[in-house]
Design a protein around this motif. Structure first.
Motif, PDB file in Angstrom:
ATOM      1  N   GLU A   8       0.955  -1.291  -0.120  1.00  0.00           N
ATOM      2  CA  GLU A   8      -0.149  -0.005   0.122  1.00  0.00           C
ATOM      3  C   GLU A   8       0.996   1.619   0.077  1.00  0.00           C
ATOM      4  OE1 GLU A   8      -3.162  -0.448   3.041  1.00  0.00           O
ATOM      5  OE2 GLU A   8      -3.376  -2.277   1.791  1.00  0.00           O
ATOM      6  N   HIS A  15       0.998   6.668  -6.784  1.00  0.00           N
ATOM      7  CA  HIS A  15      -0.074   7.739  -7.357  1.00  0.00           C
ATOM      8  C   HIS A  15       0.317   8.787  -6.609  1.00  0.00           C
ATOM      9  CE1 HIS A  15      -2.235   4.915  -9.747  1.00  0.00           C
ATOM     10  NE2 HIS A  15      -2.243   3.971  -8.349  1.00  0.00           N
ATOM     11  N   ALA A  23      -6.714   6.048 -15.698  1.00  0.00           N
ATOM     12  CA  ALA A  23      -7.827   6.838 -16.833  1.00  0.00           C
ATOM     13  C   ALA A  23      -7.529   7.530 -17.334  1.00  0.00           C
ATOM     14  CB  ALA A  23      -8.637   8.232 -15.767  1.00  0.00           C
ATOM     15  N   CYS A  56     -11.054   4.472  -6.454  1.00  0.00           N
ATOM     16  CA  CYS A  56     -11.776   5.377  -7.458  1.00  0.00           C
ATOM     17  C   CYS A  56     -10.314   6.107  -7.719  1.00  0.00           C
ATOM     18  CB  CYS A  56     -12.852   5.670  -6.546  1.00  0.00           C
ATOM     19  SG  CYS A  56     -12.141   7.223  -5.363  1.00  0.00           S
ATOM     20  N   GLY A  57      -9.254   6.319  -7.285  1.00  0.00           N
ATOM     21  CA  GLY A  57      -8.729   6.582  -7.973  1.00  0.00           C
ATOM     22  C   GLY A  57      -9.074   8.383  -8.850  1.00  0.00           C
ATOM     23  N   ASP A  58      -8.486   8.631  -9.343  1.00  0.00           N
ATOM     24  CA  ASP A  58      -9.066  10.427  -9.621  1.00  0.00           C
ATOM     25  C   ASP A  58     -10.530  10.606  -9.878  1.00  0.00           C
ATOM     26  OD1 ASP A  58      -9.432   9.682 -12.194  1.00  0.00           O
ATOM     27  OD2 ASP A  58      -8.698  10.848 -12.835  1.00  0.00           O
ATOM     28  N   VAL A  76     -14.233   5.307  -2.347  1.00  0.00           N
ATOM     29  CA  VAL A  76     -12.422   5.447  -1.115  1.00  0.00           C
ATOM     30  C   VAL A  76     -11.088   5.109  -1.886  1.00  0.00           C
ATOM     31  CG1 VAL A  76     -13.112   3.137  -0.349  1.00  0.00           C
ATOM     32  CG2 VAL A  76     -12.214   4.014   0.869  1.00  0.00           C
ATOM     33  N   ASP A  77     -10.487   5.496  -1.201  1.00  0.00           N
ATOM     34  CA  ASP A  77      -8.850   4.855  -1.916  1.00  0.00           C
ATOM     35  C   ASP A  77      -7.918   5.501  -1.768  1.00  0.00           C
ATOM     36  OD1 ASP A  77      -8.102   4.742  -5.176  1.00  0.00           O
ATOM     37  OD2 ASP A  77      -7.035   5.178  -4.305  1.00  0.00           O
ATOM     38  N   SER A  79      -4.838   6.769  -2.161  1.00  0.00           N
ATOM     39  CA  SER A  79      -4.016   7.836  -2.410  1.00  0.00           C
ATOM     40  C   SER A  79      -4.880   9.353  -2.512  1.00  0.00           C
ATOM     41  CB  SER A  79      -4.000   7.332  -4.055  1.00  0.00           C
ATOM     42  OG  SER A  79      -3.351   8.969  -4.742  1.00  0.00           O
ATOM     43  N   GLY A 100      -8.910   6.104   2.658  1.00  0.00           N
ATOM     44  CA  GLY A 100      -8.875   4.628   3.579  1.00  0.00           C
ATOM     45  C   GLY A 100      -8.775   3.357   2.359  1.00  0.00           C
ATOM     46  N   ARG A 101      -8.520   2.478   3.299  1.00  0.00           N
ATOM     47  CA  ARG A 101      -8.438   1.224   2.664  1.00  0.00           C
ATOM     48  C   ARG A 101      -9.951   0.651   2.557  1.00  0.00           C
ATOM     49  NH1 ARG A 101      -5.664  -2.394   6.137  1.00  0.00           N
ATOM     50  NH2 ARG A 101      -5.019  -3.459   4.810  1.00  0.00           N
ATOM     51  N   ALA A 102      -9.817  -0.265   1.623  1.00  0.00           N
ATOM     52  CA  ALA A 102     -11.444  -1.036   0.903  1.00  0.00           C
ATOM     53  C   ALA A 102     -11.312  -2.375   1.836  1.00  0.00           C
ATOM     54  CB  ALA A 102     -10.956  -1.986   0.133  1.00  0.00           C
ATOM     55  N   HIS A 118     -12.893  -0.358 -10.294  1.00  0.00           N
ATOM     56  CA  HIS A 118     -12.129  -0.803 -11.332  1.00  0.00           C
ATOM     57  C   HIS A 118     -10.456  -0.523 -11.689  1.00  0.00           C
ATOM     58  CE1 HIS A 118     -10.676   1.018 -15.632  1.00  0.00           C
ATOM     59  NE2 HIS A 118     -11.314   0.163 -15.747  1.00  0.00           N
ATOM     60  N   MET A 119     -10.022  -1.126 -12.119  1.00  0.00           N
ATOM     61  CA  MET A 119      -8.918  -1.838 -11.615  1.00  0.00           C
ATOM     62  C   MET A 119      -7.945  -1.907 -10.670  1.00  0.00           C
ATOM     63  SD  MET A 119      -7.329  -3.182 -14.947  1.00  0.00           S
ATOM     64  CE  MET A 119      -6.118  -2.812 -15.572  1.00  0.00           C
ATOM     65  N   ALA A 120      -8.619  -2.060  -9.766  1.00  0.00           N
ATOM     66  CA  ALA A 120      -8.117  -2.497  -8.261  1.00  0.00           C
ATOM     67  C   ALA A 120      -8.339  -3.616  -7.339  1.00  0.00           C
ATOM     68  CB  ALA A 120      -9.263  -0.779  -7.929  1.00  0.00           C
ATOM     69  N   TYR A 228       2.918   0.319 -13.484  1.00  0.00           N
ATOM     70  CA  TYR A 228       3.101   0.118 -12.044  1.00  0.00           C
ATOM     71  C   TYR A 228       4.787  -0.242 -12.341  1.00  0.00           C
ATOM     72  CZ  TYR A 228      -0.890   0.503  -9.270  1.00  0.00           C
ATOM     73  OH  TYR A 228      -2.271   1.043  -9.147  1.00  0.00           O
TER      74      TYR A 228
HETATM   75  C1  LIG Z   1      -4.768   1.121 -10.679  1.00  0.00           C
HETATM   76  S1  LIG Z   1      -5.416   2.326  -9.901  1.00  0.00           S
HETATM   77  C2  LIG Z   1      -7.174   2.480 -10.991  1.00  0.00           C
HETATM   78  C3  LIG Z   1      -7.597   4.150 -10.141  1.00  0.00           C
HETATM   79  C4  LIG Z   1      -8.733   3.881 -11.063  1.00  0.00           C
HETATM   80  N1  LIG Z   1     -10.446   2.439 -10.222  1.00  0.00           N
HETATM   81  C5  LIG Z   1      -9.565   3.699 -12.383  1.00  0.00           C
HETATM   82  O1  LIG Z   1      -9.835   3.123 -12.917  1.00  0.00           O
HETATM   83  O2  LIG Z   1      -9.228   4.905 -12.398  1.00  0.00           O
HETATM   84  C6  LIG Z   1      -5.682   1.197  -8.811  1.00  0.00           C
HETATM   85  C7  LIG Z   1      -6.610   2.223  -7.441  1.00  0.00           C
HETATM   86  O3  LIG Z   1      -6.568   1.520  -6.399  1.00  0.00           O
HETATM   87  C8  LIG Z   1      -6.490   2.217  -5.144  1.00  0.00           C
HETATM   88  N2  LIG Z   1      -6.066   1.345  -4.148  1.00  0.00           N
HETATM   89  C9  LIG Z   1      -5.173   0.190  -4.385  1.00  0.00           C
HETATM   90  N3  LIG Z   1      -5.270  -0.906  -2.623  1.00  0.00           N
HETATM   91  C10 LIG Z   1      -6.133  -0.071  -1.628  1.00  0.00           C
HETATM   92  C11 LIG Z   1      -7.040  -0.064  -1.034  1.00  0.00           C
HETATM   93  N4  LIG Z   1      -6.775  -1.431  -0.057  1.00  0.00           N
HETATM   94  N5  LIG Z   1      -8.074   0.833  -0.227  1.00  0.00           N
HETATM   95  C12 LIG Z   1      -8.249   1.219  -1.092  1.00  0.00           C
HETATM   96  N6  LIG Z   1      -7.557   1.706  -2.002  1.00  0.00           N
HETATM   97  C13 LIG Z   1      -7.188   0.817  -3.135  1.00  0.00           C
HETATM   98  C14 LIG Z   1      -5.370   2.435  -5.266  1.00  0.00           C
HETATM   99  O4  LIG Z   1      -4.462   3.713  -4.454  1.00  0.00           O
HETATM  100  C15 LIG Z   1      -5.245   2.883  -6.603  1.00  0.00           C
HETATM  101  O5  LIG Z   1      -5.692   4.628  -7.041  1.00  0.00           O
END
Ligand SMILES: C[S@@+](CC[C@H](N)C(=O)[O-])C[C@H]1O[C@@H](n2cnc3c(N)ncnc32)[C@H](O)[C@@H]1O
Length: 273
Positions: A8, A15, A23, A56-58, A76-77, A79, A100-102, A118-120, A228
């Protein structure tokens, strides 16, 4: 530091430098039916009013979700830097955006009709905690819908890029390699069933869709180089990789200057019983 904590910390540092990288790289990608991977996910939760975006990223996906009036949105994110961009989106003025953390959601039980990601999800450690937290904040019958990465399609530029990247990473010192991220079970239907079933979800509905990122070579490079793995590489290595990539795709470039590039996503959906 535990393994999850160091993963993390890596994601937060990455990020902080690249808050909108996903995105920017994938927002213009298109499935065969013309939708982006974000739109495919949006369309999995059309009937849901209260929606939480995990990682959710940006805020790119949340902004698409906000196009349907009357929605209560949250994100929640990890970053702070990505969230700062999400907070600048006028469409998200009313959304609850939390750092915060998921694995430890701050929302009350039964707060949402749907959780999207999405991709997280495939980057998240302690994934059982994520599953139980999502089950807790969803109302019974609520939907979890995720897009996770599915690798190269094959016979196109992304496959060649990955081969070059693997070779480059073998040459660099260990300090320039990223930690293993997340839990590989999030990348397969069987793995997700193992994680989500005990948390109270139905069997996962699983669909694999190719996303086309073809375009001029500079544009394709900018999409693939958002991975990454490039974050910790020194500048000279990245520059060598870029030059090798441009040379490697020359033979597949069409007369109008387009480089074919695609990757697979898996679209996974499960319902809370
Ligand atoms: C690849 S990016 C995708 C961002 C966004 N969902 C998108 O697709 O544009 C992954 C995101 O997941 C977040 N992330 C990863 N592990 C996480 C966790 N345990 N809790 C919350 N956010 C997390 C990262 O900080 C990052 O912003």
């Amino acid at each position: 530091m535990t393994t999850t904590a160091s993963q993390e910390a890596f994601l937060q540092a990455f990020h902080a430098e690249y808050p909108a990288v996903t995105a920017e790289a994938l927002g213009t990608g298109r499935a065969p039916d013309g939708r982006s991977s974000y739109e495919l996910l949006c369309d999995r939760v059309t009937g849901s009013t209260r929606v939480l975006d995990l990682g959710c990223g940006d805020g790119f996906l949340l902004e698409l979700l906000a196009r349907r009036a009357g929605r209560e949105l949250a994100g929640v994110d990890l970053s702070a830097d990505s969230l700062a961009l999400a907070r600048r989106r006028p469409a998200l003025a009313e959304a609850k955006l939390e750092e915060g953390r998921a694995q430890e959601l701050s929302f009350a039980d039964d707060s949402f009709d749907a959780c999207v990601s999405h991709m997280a999800l495939m980057l998240m450690g302690e994934i059982e905690h994520v599953a139980s937290e999502v089950a807790r904040v969803l109302s019974p019958g609520g939907v979890l819908a995720c897009v996770v990465g599915g690798g190269a399609v094959g016979g196109e530029a992304y496959e060649r890029f990955l081969a070059l990247l693997r070779a480059a990473i073998e040459e660099v010192p260990a300090a320039q390699r990223i930690p293993a991220l997340g839990d590989s079970r999030a990348r397969s239907r069987e793995g997700l069933d193992d994680v989500l079933g005990p948390a109270g979800f139905t069997a996962v509905d699983w669909e694999t869709v190719p996303i086309d990122l073809s375009g001029p070579v500079e544009q394709v490079w900018s999409a693939v180089s958002g991975l990454y793995d490039l974050g910790p590489l020194d500048r000279a290595t990245v520059e060598r990789l870029r030059r090798s990539f441009f040379a490697e795709v020359r033979d597949m470039t069409t007369p109008d200057g387009h480089v074919p590039c695609a990757f697979n996503i898996h679209l996974a959906t499960a319902r809370l019983r």
